[in-house]
Design a protein around this motif. Structure first.
Motif, PDB file in Angstrom:
ATOM      1  N   VAL A 143       9.549   5.429   0.605  1.00  0.00           N
ATOM      2  CA  VAL A 143       9.923   6.488  -0.349  1.00  0.00           C
ATOM      3  C   VAL A 143      11.360   6.283  -0.806  1.00  0.00           C
ATOM      4  O   VAL A 143      11.666   6.353  -2.004  1.00  0.00           O
ATOM      5  CB  VAL A 143       9.739   7.899   0.274  1.00  0.00           C
ATOM      6  CG1 VAL A 143      10.459   8.965  -0.542  1.00  0.00           C
ATOM      7  CG2 VAL A 143       8.267   8.244   0.398  1.00  0.00           C
ATOM      8  N   ALA A 144      12.252   6.011   0.132  1.00  0.00           N
ATOM      9  CA  ALA A 144      13.660   5.798  -0.222  1.00  0.00           C
ATOM     10  C   ALA A 144      13.821   4.584  -1.121  1.00  0.00           C
ATOM     11  O   ALA A 144      14.591   4.616  -2.098  1.00  0.00           O
ATOM     12  CB  ALA A 144      14.498   5.638   1.040  1.00  0.00           C
ATOM     13  N   GLN A 196       4.447   7.173   9.449  1.00  0.00           N
ATOM     14  CA  GLN A 196       5.282   8.102   8.685  1.00  0.00           C
ATOM     15  C   GLN A 196       6.720   7.599   8.537  1.00  0.00           C
ATOM     16  O   GLN A 196       7.361   7.825   7.510  1.00  0.00           O
ATOM     17  CB  GLN A 196       5.236   9.489   9.311  1.00  0.00           C
ATOM     18  CG  GLN A 196       3.853  10.120   9.280  1.00  0.00           C
ATOM     19  CD  GLN A 196       3.190  10.101   7.907  1.00  0.00           C
ATOM     20  OE1 GLN A 196       3.834  10.239   6.868  1.00  0.00           O
ATOM     21  NE2 GLN A 196       1.873   9.918   7.897  1.00  0.00           N
ATOM     22  N   ALA A 197       7.226   6.896   9.542  1.00  0.00           N
ATOM     23  CA  ALA A 197       8.583   6.342   9.434  1.00  0.00           C
ATOM     24  C   ALA A 197       8.632   5.260   8.357  1.00  0.00           C
ATOM     25  O   ALA A 197       9.570   5.218   7.545  1.00  0.00           O
ATOM     26  CB  ALA A 197       9.028   5.791  10.782  1.00  0.00           C
ATOM     27  N   TRP A 198       7.634   4.382   8.349  1.00  0.00           N
ATOM     28  CA  TRP A 198       7.586   3.363   7.294  1.00  0.00           C
ATOM     29  C   TRP A 198       7.442   4.015   5.924  1.00  0.00           C
ATOM     30  O   TRP A 198       8.061   3.575   4.944  1.00  0.00           O
ATOM     31  CB  TRP A 198       6.450   2.371   7.537  1.00  0.00           C
ATOM     32  CG  TRP A 198       6.829   1.290   8.489  1.00  0.00           C
ATOM     33  CD1 TRP A 198       6.448   1.162   9.780  1.00  0.00           C
ATOM     34  CD2 TRP A 198       7.690   0.169   8.220  1.00  0.00           C
ATOM     35  NE1 TRP A 198       7.015   0.036  10.332  1.00  0.00           N
ATOM     36  CE2 TRP A 198       7.782  -0.588   9.398  1.00  0.00           C
ATOM     37  CE3 TRP A 198       8.399  -0.256   7.099  1.00  0.00           C
ATOM     38  CZ2 TRP A 198       8.549  -1.747   9.494  1.00  0.00           C
ATOM     39  CZ3 TRP A 198       9.151  -1.409   7.191  1.00  0.00           C
ATOM     40  CH2 TRP A 198       9.222  -2.141   8.373  1.00  0.00           C
ATOM     41  N   ALA A 216      18.865   7.115  14.840  1.00  0.00           N
ATOM     42  CA  ALA A 216      19.542   7.414  13.566  1.00  0.00           C
ATOM     43  C   ALA A 216      18.508   8.002  12.610  1.00  0.00           C
ATOM     44  O   ALA A 216      17.345   7.610  12.645  1.00  0.00           O
ATOM     45  CB  ALA A 216      20.152   6.147  12.967  1.00  0.00           C
ATOM     46  N   PRO A 217      18.933   8.917  11.754  1.00  0.00           N
ATOM     47  CA  PRO A 217      17.984   9.533  10.815  1.00  0.00           C
ATOM     48  C   PRO A 217      17.373   8.511   9.861  1.00  0.00           C
ATOM     49  O   PRO A 217      18.013   7.497   9.520  1.00  0.00           O
ATOM     50  CB  PRO A 217      18.827  10.533  10.036  1.00  0.00           C
ATOM     51  CG  PRO A 217      20.114  10.648  10.755  1.00  0.00           C
ATOM     52  CD  PRO A 217      20.280   9.431  11.604  1.00  0.00           C
ATOM     53  N   LEU A 218      16.173   8.790   9.447  1.00  0.00           N
ATOM     54  CA  LEU A 218      15.544   8.000   8.389  1.00  0.00           C
ATOM     55  C   LEU A 218      16.128   8.443   7.056  1.00  0.00           C
ATOM     56  O   LEU A 218      16.633   9.560   6.939  1.00  0.00           O
ATOM     57  CB  LEU A 218      14.025   8.230   8.389  1.00  0.00           C
ATOM     58  CG  LEU A 218      13.280   7.654   9.589  1.00  0.00           C
ATOM     59  CD1 LEU A 218      11.905   8.283   9.727  1.00  0.00           C
ATOM     60  CD2 LEU A 218      13.174   6.141   9.463  1.00  0.00           C
ATOM     61  N   PRO A 219      16.073   7.572   6.058  1.00  0.00           N
ATOM     62  CA  PRO A 219      16.610   7.967   4.742  1.00  0.00           C
ATOM     63  C   PRO A 219      15.822   9.133   4.136  1.00  0.00           C
ATOM     64  O   PRO A 219      14.704   9.358   4.460  1.00  0.00           O
ATOM     65  CB  PRO A 219      16.471   6.705   3.890  1.00  0.00           C
ATOM     66  CG  PRO A 219      15.569   5.797   4.614  1.00  0.00           C
ATOM     67  CD  PRO A 219      15.506   6.250   6.037  1.00  0.00           C
ATOM     68  N   LEU A 236       0.831  -1.201   0.000  1.00  0.00           N
ATOM     69  CA  LEU A 236       0.000   0.000   0.000  1.00  0.00           C
ATOM     70  C   LEU A 236       0.870   1.258   0.000  1.00  0.00           C
ATOM     71  O   LEU A 236       0.639   2.173  -0.791  1.00  0.00           O
ATOM     72  CB  LEU A 236      -0.921  -0.003   1.222  1.00  0.00           C
ATOM     73  CG  LEU A 236      -1.808   1.225   1.351  1.00  0.00           C
ATOM     74  CD1 LEU A 236      -2.939   1.165   0.327  1.00  0.00           C
ATOM     75  CD2 LEU A 236      -2.367   1.331   2.753  1.00  0.00           C
ATOM     76  N   ALA A 237       1.863   1.292   0.873  1.00  0.00           N
ATOM     77  CA  ALA A 237       2.748   2.460   0.946  1.00  0.00           C
ATOM     78  C   ALA A 237       3.428   2.699  -0.397  1.00  0.00           C
ATOM     79  O   ALA A 237       3.505   3.841  -0.874  1.00  0.00           O
ATOM     80  CB  ALA A 237       3.785   2.262   2.046  1.00  0.00           C
ATOM     81  N   ARG A 238       3.924   1.633  -1.009  1.00  0.00           N
ATOM     82  CA  ARG A 238       4.581   1.763  -2.313  1.00  0.00           C
ATOM     83  C   ARG A 238       3.619   2.340  -3.355  1.00  0.00           C
ATOM     84  O   ARG A 238       3.979   3.237  -4.124  1.00  0.00           O
ATOM     85  CB  ARG A 238       5.093   0.404  -2.775  1.00  0.00           C
ATOM     86  CG  ARG A 238       5.710   0.426  -4.163  1.00  0.00           C
ATOM     87  CD  ARG A 238       6.187  -0.967  -4.576  1.00  0.00           C
ATOM     88  NE  ARG A 238       6.588  -0.983  -5.956  1.00  0.00           N
ATOM     89  CZ  ARG A 238       5.792  -1.343  -6.970  1.00  0.00           C
ATOM     90  NH1 ARG A 238       4.548  -1.741  -6.744  1.00  0.00           N
ATOM     91  NH2 ARG A 238       6.243  -1.312  -8.211  1.00  0.00           N
ATOM     92  N   LEU A 239       2.399   1.860  -3.384  1.00  0.00           N
ATOM     93  CA  LEU A 239       1.428   2.349  -4.363  1.00  0.00           C
ATOM     94  C   LEU A 239       1.092   3.818  -4.127  1.00  0.00           C
ATOM     95  O   LEU A 239       0.950   4.589  -5.080  1.00  0.00           O
ATOM     96  CB  LEU A 239       0.165   1.484  -4.349  1.00  0.00           C
ATOM     97  CG  LEU A 239       0.365   0.067  -4.881  1.00  0.00           C
ATOM     98  CD1 LEU A 239      -0.880  -0.781  -4.635  1.00  0.00           C
ATOM     99  CD2 LEU A 239       0.741   0.088  -6.363  1.00  0.00           C
TER     100      LEU A 239
END
Length: 143
Positions: free
Chosen positions: A88-89, A81-83, A140-143, A42-45
């Motif tokens: 997105v990366a 939002q983190a996922w 650690a930062p997210l990408p 779903l996130a990818r779409l």
């Protein structure tokens, strides 16, 4: 333990991307078919459809779906939002026209539920604040 993409529990692969999105967005997709890998699909779409700004739209849709499934307390803003940031990366490395199966094979870490652990402590993710609003990573930062 790493899983191969073939062994991932994806309950929606029998649906086309459009059918999956429609069933999810109109809340007719049975909750028994919506596993972690389906969240990634779903996130990818959403990212493919809306680009970097997919997070807010996905959040609204996931919240609505969870509420319709009777899971009114399950939604977690920071986790969502983190996922989305991780997806997105990963999508930014994708070739146009790649299938979900190709995407999954290229990004097996996304299908491990602990993929946020390098970025967030358990205590931060367990906080009510992180559940209610997006909180930046503390490790650690997210990408």
């Amino acid at each position: 333990m790493d899983r191969t993409p073939e062994s991932l529990p994806v309950g929606t692969l029998h649906l086309s991307d459009q059918e999956f999105l429609e069933a999810f967005e109109d809340c007719t997709l049975p909750g028994t078919l919506f596993h972690h890998a389906d969240h990634i699909r779903l996130a990818r779409l959403y990212v493919l459809r809306l680009g970097d700004g997919a997070g807010p739209a996905a959040a609204v849709a996931i919240r609505r779906y969870a509420n319709r499934q009777g899971a009114t307390t399950k939604y977690h803003e920071t986790i969502t939002q983190a996922w989305m940031a991780l997806v997105v990366a990963a999508v930014s490395e994708e070739e146009p026209g790649d299938s979900f199966e190709t995407f999954a094979a290229a990004h097996p870490r996304l299908f491990q539920k602990d993929a946020l652990s390098p970025h967030y402590s358990k205590s931060l993710l367990a906080s009510e604040e992180a559940r209610a609003v997006y909180v930046p990573p503390d490790l650690a930062p997210l990408p």
